[in-house]
Design a protein around this motif. Structure first.
Motif, PDB file in Angstrom:
ATOM      1  N   VAL A 144       0.831  -1.216   0.000  1.00 53.86           N
ATOM      2  CA  VAL A 144       0.000   0.000   0.000  1.00 53.86           C
ATOM      3  C   VAL A 144       0.863   1.264   0.000  1.00 53.86           C
ATOM      4  O   VAL A 144       2.019   1.242   0.426  1.00 53.86           O
ATOM      5  CB  VAL A 144      -0.967   0.065   1.215  1.00 53.86           C
ATOM      6  N   SER A 145       0.278   2.360  -0.469  1.00 55.97           N
ATOM      7  CA  SER A 145       0.849   3.690  -0.303  1.00 55.97           C
ATOM      8  C   SER A 145      -0.052   4.457   0.664  1.00 55.97           C
ATOM      9  O   SER A 145      -1.239   4.132   0.801  1.00 55.97           O
ATOM     10  CB  SER A 145       0.884   4.444  -1.630  1.00 55.97           C
ATOM     11  N   VAL A 146       0.534   5.473   1.306  1.00 54.81           N
ATOM     12  CA  VAL A 146      -0.189   6.183   2.364  1.00 54.81           C
ATOM     13  C   VAL A 146      -0.014   7.689   2.197  1.00 54.81           C
ATOM     14  O   VAL A 146       1.088   8.154   1.907  1.00 54.81           O
ATOM     15  CB  VAL A 146       0.369   5.757   3.757  1.00 54.81           C
ATOM     16  N   ALA A 147      -1.104   8.437   2.375  1.00 53.94           N
ATOM     17  CA  ALA A 147      -1.023   9.903   2.453  1.00 53.94           C
ATOM     18  C   ALA A 147      -1.378  10.310   3.876  1.00 53.94           C
ATOM     19  O   ALA A 147      -2.479   9.993   4.353  1.00 53.94           O
ATOM     20  CB  ALA A 147      -1.987  10.547   1.466  1.00 53.94           C
ATOM     21  N   ALA A 148      -0.459  10.984   4.559  1.00 52.65           N
ATOM     22  CA  ALA A 148      -0.724  11.454   5.932  1.00 52.65           C
ATOM     23  C   ALA A 148      -1.500  12.774   5.847  1.00 52.65           C
ATOM     24  O   ALA A 148      -1.085  13.700   5.146  1.00 52.65           O
ATOM     25  CB  ALA A 148       0.584  11.660   6.680  1.00 52.65           C
TER      26      ALA A 148
ATOM     27  N   SER B 219      -4.098  12.523  -4.063  1.00 53.62           N
ATOM     28  CA  SER B 219      -4.673  12.965  -2.780  1.00 53.62           C
ATOM     29  C   SER B 219      -3.738  13.942  -2.079  1.00 53.62           C
ATOM     30  O   SER B 219      -4.194  14.942  -1.512  1.00 53.62           O
ATOM     31  CB  SER B 219      -4.919  11.781  -1.841  1.00 53.62           C
ATOM     32  N   ARG B 220      -2.429  13.634  -2.117  1.00 50.63           N
ATOM     33  CA  ARG B 220      -1.477  14.565  -1.501  1.00 50.63           C
ATOM     34  C   ARG B 220      -1.546  15.925  -2.203  1.00 50.63           C
ATOM     35  O   ARG B 220      -1.483  16.976  -1.560  1.00 50.63           O
ATOM     36  CB  ARG B 220      -0.045  14.022  -1.605  1.00 50.63           C
ATOM     37  N   PHE B 221      -1.694  15.893  -3.513  1.00 50.65           N
ATOM     38  CA  PHE B 221      -1.783  17.138  -4.313  1.00 50.65           C
ATOM     39  C   PHE B 221      -3.036  17.928  -3.922  1.00 50.65           C
ATOM     40  O   PHE B 221      -2.960  19.121  -3.603  1.00 50.65           O
ATOM     41  CB  PHE B 221      -1.787  16.734  -5.796  1.00 50.65           C
ATOM     42  N   LEU B 222      -4.180  17.247  -3.876  1.00 46.16           N
ATOM     43  CA  LEU B 222      -5.426  17.943  -3.513  1.00 46.16           C
ATOM     44  C   LEU B 222      -5.373  18.448  -2.073  1.00 46.16           C
ATOM     45  O   LEU B 222      -5.941  19.493  -1.752  1.00 46.16           O
ATOM     46  CB  LEU B 222      -6.635  17.022  -3.699  1.00 46.16           C
TER      47      LEU B 222
ATOM     48  N   ARG C  90      -3.325  18.444   4.656  1.00 52.42           N
ATOM     49  CA  ARG C  90      -2.074  17.705   4.877  1.00 52.42           C
ATOM     50  C   ARG C  90      -1.753  17.666   6.371  1.00 52.42           C
ATOM     51  O   ARG C  90      -2.113  18.580   7.118  1.00 52.42           O
ATOM     52  CB  ARG C  90      -0.960  18.410   4.106  1.00 52.42           C
ATOM     53  N   MET C  91      -1.019  16.626   6.769  1.00 53.63           N
ATOM     54  CA  MET C  91      -0.603  16.517   8.177  1.00 53.63           C
ATOM     55  C   MET C  91       0.607  17.410   8.437  1.00 53.63           C
ATOM     56  O   MET C  91       1.506  17.512   7.614  1.00 53.63           O
ATOM     57  CB  MET C  91      -0.252  15.057   8.491  1.00 53.63           C
ATOM     58  N   SER C  92       0.621  17.993   9.634  1.00 47.59           N
ATOM     59  CA  SER C  92       1.771  18.808  10.045  1.00 47.59           C
ATOM     60  C   SER C  92       2.968  17.904  10.369  1.00 47.59           C
ATOM     61  O   SER C  92       2.812  16.806  10.898  1.00 47.59           O
ATOM     62  CB  SER C  92       1.380  19.616  11.279  1.00 47.59           C
ATOM     63  N   ASN C  93       4.157  18.418  10.084  1.00 44.46           N
ATOM     64  CA  ASN C  93       5.388  17.677  10.410  1.00 44.46           C
ATOM     65  C   ASN C  93       5.517  17.450  11.923  1.00 44.46           C
ATOM     66  O   ASN C  93       6.114  16.467  12.359  1.00 44.46           O
ATOM     67  CB  ASN C  93       6.606  18.448   9.879  1.00 44.46           C
ATOM     68  N   ILE C  94       4.947  18.338  12.720  1.00 44.62           N
ATOM     69  CA  ILE C  94       4.994  18.174  14.185  1.00 44.62           C
ATOM     70  C   ILE C  94       4.108  16.990  14.592  1.00 44.62           C
ATOM     71  O   ILE C  94       4.500  16.144  15.405  1.00 44.62           O
ATOM     72  CB  ILE C  94       4.497  19.464  14.899  1.00 44.62           C
ATOM     73  N   CYS C  95       2.917  16.922  14.013  1.00 47.94           N
ATOM     74  CA  CYS C  95       2.019  15.793  14.313  1.00 47.94           C
ATOM     75  C   CYS C  95       2.645  14.484  13.844  1.00 47.94           C
ATOM     76  O   CYS C  95       2.596  13.463  14.547  1.00 47.94           O
ATOM     77  CB  CYS C  95       0.661  15.991  13.635  1.00 47.94           C
ATOM     78  N   ALA C  96       3.259  14.520  12.661  1.00 45.95           N
ATOM     79  CA  ALA C  96       3.886  13.298  12.135  1.00 45.95           C
ATOM     80  C   ALA C  96       5.055  12.864  13.029  1.00 45.95           C
ATOM     81  O   ALA C  96       5.331  11.664  13.156  1.00 45.95           O
ATOM     82  CB  ALA C  96       4.350  13.530  10.707  1.00 45.95           C
ATOM     83  N   ALA C  97       5.739  13.854  13.660  1.00 46.87           N
ATOM     84  CA  ALA C  97       6.833  13.517  14.584  1.00 46.87           C
ATOM     85  C   ALA C  97       6.285  12.676  15.740  1.00 46.87           C
ATOM     86  O   ALA C  97       6.895  11.686  16.159  1.00 46.87           O
ATOM     87  CB  ALA C  97       7.473  14.802  15.118  1.00 46.87           C
TER      88      ALA C  97
END
Ligand SMILES: Cc1ncc(COP(=O)(O)O)c(C=O)c1O
Length: 380
Positions: free
Chosen positions: A51-55, A212-215, A236-243
């Motif tokens: 699978v591929s994933v968009a955060a 989806s990442r583009f939209l 899009r998810m924030s880099n802080i949340c992804a951390a």
């Protein structure tokens, strides 16, 4: 007053804070960055099946983009499990489409394959082929995926798995979230792992994930100026949340074991109370992350799940009724529904017990003691 016992509270591991500090130190404080890419890789590796994933910023946003990818438009119909949280159905309305609700079956509390087939056939008779089927894995329990996928394939309708509550659950050894054309995850504060708020869209179709990442990033075309040829979203998810998410992925297997241990604890604690029934996994094909431990209260003396909820509340212990089915919600009063009363019965009798992976032995004992006391009070 006793200290509060929450239904399901965040439970950090050892590295979330270090990851946030690293994001600050490198100034990646934006809805993109190395932790976003890393979190997507971690999730894809965990789920497997290529699978591929968009955060994204939430599970709801993920479902909205998923429906857009499947071409759901104003005037379309989308089949959706009735027994679920409203976020499973709201994105259908965002698209101007109509939800068609389908009832649950008793084994998993998820979409009934029989009623799904009835619904599809009836909609086809009316000349309305549903555009997608949203099936939910409630409380982490896998839906009857073999039958549902078989029906969906026969009628050539794509399945969207709402796996918001089911990260770490599997069916026949395959992770939930990898069966449908698309699936969504949630990292809201109450979920098995959290990024404070966040979600993900999952698919084997990499082109959909890229789009989806583009939209999700305001649909900015490749140009030095701001150029748009699609309607975009800020999802899009924030880099802080992804951390935070990257740290949480390190402890996810442990969290599944801790949540499953809660279920085993309650089952053993109430083994001698016939009025409390547990939704066991039907057989070894079904593996639930036990996001929430749930029970049905079937007391012959008329003692209800609401009595237990209020008794727990009086001791500062949070519990909740099961999700109130969507076909009973005023906002969806006009939506078509195919049912046999199952989700209504479940809603009437079902209760979610405190289920945090960070609950102490003492806290679990407090919950069990209060519930046992309820039944003693009724017996005298
Ligand atoms: C079944 C279900 N679907 C969708 C969602 C929506 O996820 P989010 O809160 O991340 O938007 C949730 C949880 O909140 C959920 O429980």
């Amino acid at each position: 007053m006793n200290t509060k016992i929450w239904l399901s509270s965040p439970h950090m591991g050892n590295n979330e804070f270090n990851n946030i500090k690293e994001a600050f130190d490198t100034n990646w404080i934006a809805p993109l960055g190395p932790h976003v890419d890393g979190f997507e890789r971690d999730l894809a590796n965990f789920l497997g099946e290529g699978v591929s994933v968009a955060a994204l910023s939430s599970g709801t946003a993920a479902l909205h983009l998923g429906l857009i990818m499947l071409g759901v438009q104003a005037g379309d119909e989308v089949i959706c499990q009735s027994m679920t949280f409203s976020a499973s159905a709201n994105p259908i309305a965002y698209q101007g489409a109509t939800p068609v609700f389908v009832d649950s079956e008793e084994r998993t509390w998820n979409m009934s394959p029989d009623l799904l087939e009835t619904a599809i056939q009836d909609r086809l008779r009316k000349g309305r082929k549903p555009k997608a089927i949203i099936v939910v894995h409630l409380y982490g329990m896998p839906a009857e995926m073999d039958q549902i996928m078989d029906i969906a394939n026969r009628f050539d309708i794509p399945v969207v798995e709402d796996a918001a509550e089911a990260l770490g659950s599997s069916y026949k050894g395959q992770m939930l979230g990898t069966f449908g054309a698309m699936s969504i995850l949630s990292f809201n504060g109450n979920k098995i792992i959290t990024t404070s708020g966040g979600g993900a869209l999952v698919s084997k179709n990499e082109a959909w994930i890229k789009q989806s990442r583009f939209l999700a990033t305001q649909a900015r075309d490749a140009a030095p100026h701001y150029q748009h040829s699609h309607i975009g979203y800020n999802y899009r998810m924030s880099n802080i949340c992804a951390a935070i998410g990257r740290g949480q992925m390190e402890v996810l297997p442990e969290r599944v074991q801790q949540r499953r241990a809660n279920y085993t604890f309650y089952k053993e604690a109430f083994a001698d109370l016939a009025a409390i029934q547990f939704p066991d996994e039907p057989n070894a094909d079904y593996y639930s992350n036990r996001w929430l431990s749930t029970v049905l209260i079937n007391d012959k003396k008329g003692f209800s799940r609401e009595d237990i909820r209020l008794a727990l509340e009086s001791e500062n212990i949070e519990s909740r009724p099961l999700w109130k089915p969507m076909h009973l919600q005023p906002v969806f009063a006009n939506a078509p529904f195919y049912g046999d009363g199952t989700s209504e019965r479940l809603f009437e009798k079902g209760l979610c017990l405190p289920s945090g992976s960070n609950m102490t032995d003492e806290e679990r004992a407090r919950v069990a003691a209060r519930i046992k006391a309820c039944f003693k009070e009724v017996a005298v």
